[in-house]
Design a protein around this motif. Structure first.
Motif, PDB file in Angstrom:
ATOM      1  N   GLY A 220       0.847  -1.072  -0.012  1.00  0.00           N
ATOM      2  CA  GLY A 220      -0.024  -0.015   0.064  1.00  0.00           C
ATOM      3  C   GLY A 220       0.970   1.241  -0.085  1.00  0.00           C
ATOM      4  N   LYS A 221       1.920   1.146   0.846  1.00  0.00           N
ATOM      5  CA  LYS A 221       2.825   2.480   0.855  1.00  0.00           C
ATOM      6  C   LYS A 221       3.562   2.606  -0.457  1.00  0.00           C
ATOM      7  N   ARG A 222       3.980   1.513  -1.052  1.00  0.00           N
ATOM      8  CA  ARG A 222       4.847   1.509  -2.337  1.00  0.00           C
ATOM      9  C   ARG A 222       3.794   2.247  -3.504  1.00  0.00           C
ATOM     10  N   ILE A 223       2.477   1.588  -3.295  1.00  0.00           N
ATOM     11  CA  ILE A 223       1.356   2.106  -4.373  1.00  0.00           C
ATOM     12  C   ILE A 223       1.248   3.439  -4.284  1.00  0.00           C
ATOM     13  N   ALA A 224       1.086   4.178  -3.018  1.00  0.00           N
ATOM     14  CA  ALA A 224       0.870   5.699  -2.803  1.00  0.00           C
ATOM     15  C   ALA A 224       2.154   6.514  -3.337  1.00  0.00           C
ATOM     16  N   GLU A 225       3.248   5.799  -3.026  1.00  0.00           N
ATOM     17  CA  GLU A 225       4.509   6.570  -3.332  1.00  0.00           C
ATOM     18  C   GLU A 225       4.663   6.742  -4.996  1.00  0.00           C
ATOM     19  N   MET A 226       4.369   5.477  -5.539  1.00  0.00           N
ATOM     20  CA  MET A 226       4.574   5.360  -7.094  1.00  0.00           C
ATOM     21  C   MET A 226       3.350   6.377  -7.857  1.00  0.00           C
ATOM     22  N   LYS A 227       2.090   6.498  -7.225  1.00  0.00           N
ATOM     23  CA  LYS A 227       1.194   7.347  -7.712  1.00  0.00           C
ATOM     24  C   LYS A 227       1.650   8.825  -7.657  1.00  0.00           C
ATOM     25  N   GLY A 228       2.335   9.075  -6.335  1.00  0.00           N
ATOM     26  CA  GLY A 228       2.842  10.331  -6.227  1.00  0.00           C
ATOM     27  C   GLY A 228       3.853  10.772  -7.352  1.00  0.00           C
ATOM     28  N   VAL A 230       4.224   9.303 -10.265  1.00  0.00           N
ATOM     29  CA  VAL A 230       3.809   9.347 -11.480  1.00  0.00           C
ATOM     30  C   VAL A 230       3.186  10.717 -11.977  1.00  0.00           C
ATOM     31  N   ALA A 231       2.439  11.052 -10.757  1.00  0.00           N
ATOM     32  CA  ALA A 231       1.702  12.374 -10.775  1.00  0.00           C
ATOM     33  C   ALA A 231       2.894  13.442 -11.129  1.00  0.00           C
ATOM     34  N   ARG A 232       3.809  13.226 -10.556  1.00  0.00           N
ATOM     35  CA  ARG A 232       4.878  14.467 -10.773  1.00  0.00           C
ATOM     36  C   ARG A 232       5.733  14.263 -12.123  1.00  0.00           C
ATOM     37  N   ARG A 233       5.478  12.982 -12.623  1.00  0.00           N
ATOM     38  CA  ARG A 233       6.247  12.534 -13.572  1.00  0.00           C
ATOM     39  C   ARG A 233       7.954  12.416 -13.426  1.00  0.00           C
ATOM     40  N   ASP A 234       8.237  12.047 -12.198  1.00  0.00           N
ATOM     41  CA  ASP A 234       9.379  12.278 -11.668  1.00  0.00           C
ATOM     42  C   ASP A 234      10.186  10.673 -11.769  1.00  0.00           C
ATOM     43  N   PHE A 235      10.798  10.788 -12.641  1.00  0.00           N
ATOM     44  CA  PHE A 235      11.662   9.512 -13.089  1.00  0.00           C
ATOM     45  C   PHE A 235      12.640   8.918 -12.117  1.00  0.00           C
ATOM     46  N   GLN A 236      13.200   9.911 -11.445  1.00  0.00           N
ATOM     47  CA  GLN A 236      14.046   9.662 -10.065  1.00  0.00           C
ATOM     48  C   GLN A 236      13.525   8.890  -8.925  1.00  0.00           C
TER      49      GLN A 236
END
Ligand code: DP6
Length: 338
Positions: A220-228, A230-236
């Protein structure tokens, strides 16, 4: 409704998950244990399927790339059509023809593009008009990951929590146009069929792996981080999450009993190579992910694509490298295959 000549054609593209689906909360309904996130690929990895329901068909038939499909493949498609026939009140059998843009021998066979295209073509042939949410709920009955191929860009398949699965469906979380710079370099290591199918593999993992319970606690934590990210288009931010998520899923596979081992020597060599490349650049220029097989999907950006492809070609055991961009969801077409 038993009309003559109910025919439709649809295309769908494969998708490659950055948060993986592995394990079900309900095996009879095919509901996943956790939500997953993927990018839908462009036409490089696409399937076009024509379905015709007709009184002239004595039984369901399926051809793939111009050749009759294996009996088990035809049976799986036929079972799926039974669901559509029930929805539409249709009894006629169907002729199905499917064509992939990628060579079958490349080991890229994708149940995701296959069932998303089939769901779209079959419902349209029957005159059923489904919205994206409903189409994703239908496609997942053929193959879980197919739910995500209904949409383009970046897609989340929500696991939901309701017993009947009404809150389990896919939706787009970021549109294709936001990812024009993103590329997926695919290193083919082995083109053979996988030793153990996804459904059987995930059932063994869920039943026997202690790490699997730990995975579900932290995902759940990884999904929330990934969605954040993705929303910022932050490849790093996305790159380490993508690589660690792939490793996490494969760790639960290895922890299964008997162990499920999809990765091969060249897969590990690719992982080492990508870490070297990232270190040399002093930032993340590439991120690998592996599905239920040894082939690597390496997300990178246009700017670094050639370097990444050259690096992958230099890894022993890599047979070929292809690359693609981010694409669209299911589309209806007037170009019937027969
Ligand atoms: C490892 O739903 O595609 O790719 O239809 O049996 O092939 P089959 O299963 P499917 O499972 C895919 C699992 C995965 C991870 C993912 O795509 O999320």
């Amino acid at each position: 409704m038993d009309l003559e000549g109910m025919k439709a054609t649809a295309s769908a593209r494969s998708n490659i998950a950055i948060i993986k689906y592995w394990g079900m909360r309900d095996y009879s309904l095919g509901l996943p244990s956790n939500s997953s996130i993927s990018f839908t690929m462009d036409d490089t990895l696409s399937t076009t399927t024509t379905v015709e329901f007709s009184r002239k068909c004595p039984r369901d038939s399926l051809s793939i790339d111009g050749r009759p499909a294996e009996p088990n493949e035809t049976a799986r498609a036929s079972q799926f059509l039974n669901i559509v026939r029930k929805m539409a009140g249709v009894r006629m059998r169907a002729k199905i023809a499917s064509r992939n843009t990628f060579p079958r021998s490349a080991g890229m066979a994708s149940s995701a593009s296959a069932f998303a295209a089939l769901a779209c073509a079959a419902t349209n042939a029957c005159g059923i008009k489904l919205g994206g949410k409903e189409l994703s709920q239908l496609a997942m009955l053929g193959s879980g990951s197919a739910s995500r191929s209904v949409f383009g860009g970046c897609v989340e398949w929500r696991a939901g929590a309701k017993a009947g699965g009404s809150d389990c469906y896919a939706r787009q979380i970021s549109k294709k146009e936001d990812w024009a710079h993103l590329r997926n370099a695919i290193a083919i290591v082995d083109s053979g069929k996988k030793a153990i199918g996804s459904r059987e593999g995930m059932e063994i993992t869920a039943r026997t792996s202690e790490l699997f319970a730990a995975r579900l606690k932290t995902i759940g934590k990884r999904i929330a981080e990934m969605k954040g990210a993705v929303a910022r288009r932050d490849f790093q931010k996305m790159a380490p999450l993508i690589m660690r998520e792939s490793a996490n899923m494969h760790a639960t596979m290895l922890d299964s009993w008997p162990p499920i081992i999809y990765l091969k020597e060249p897969s590990f060599a690719i992982m080492r190579k990508i870490h070297e490349l990232n270190s040399a650049h002093g930032k993340y220029v590439a991120a690998y992910t592996f599905d239920a097989g040894p082939n690597a999907h390496v997300y990178t950006t246009k700017r670094h694509e050639n370097d990444v492809i050259a690096a992958l070609r230099g890894v022993g055991g890599v047979k070929r490298v292809l690359s693609c961009g981010i694409g669209d969801g299911t589309k209806i077409s007037e170009n019937h295959l027969f």
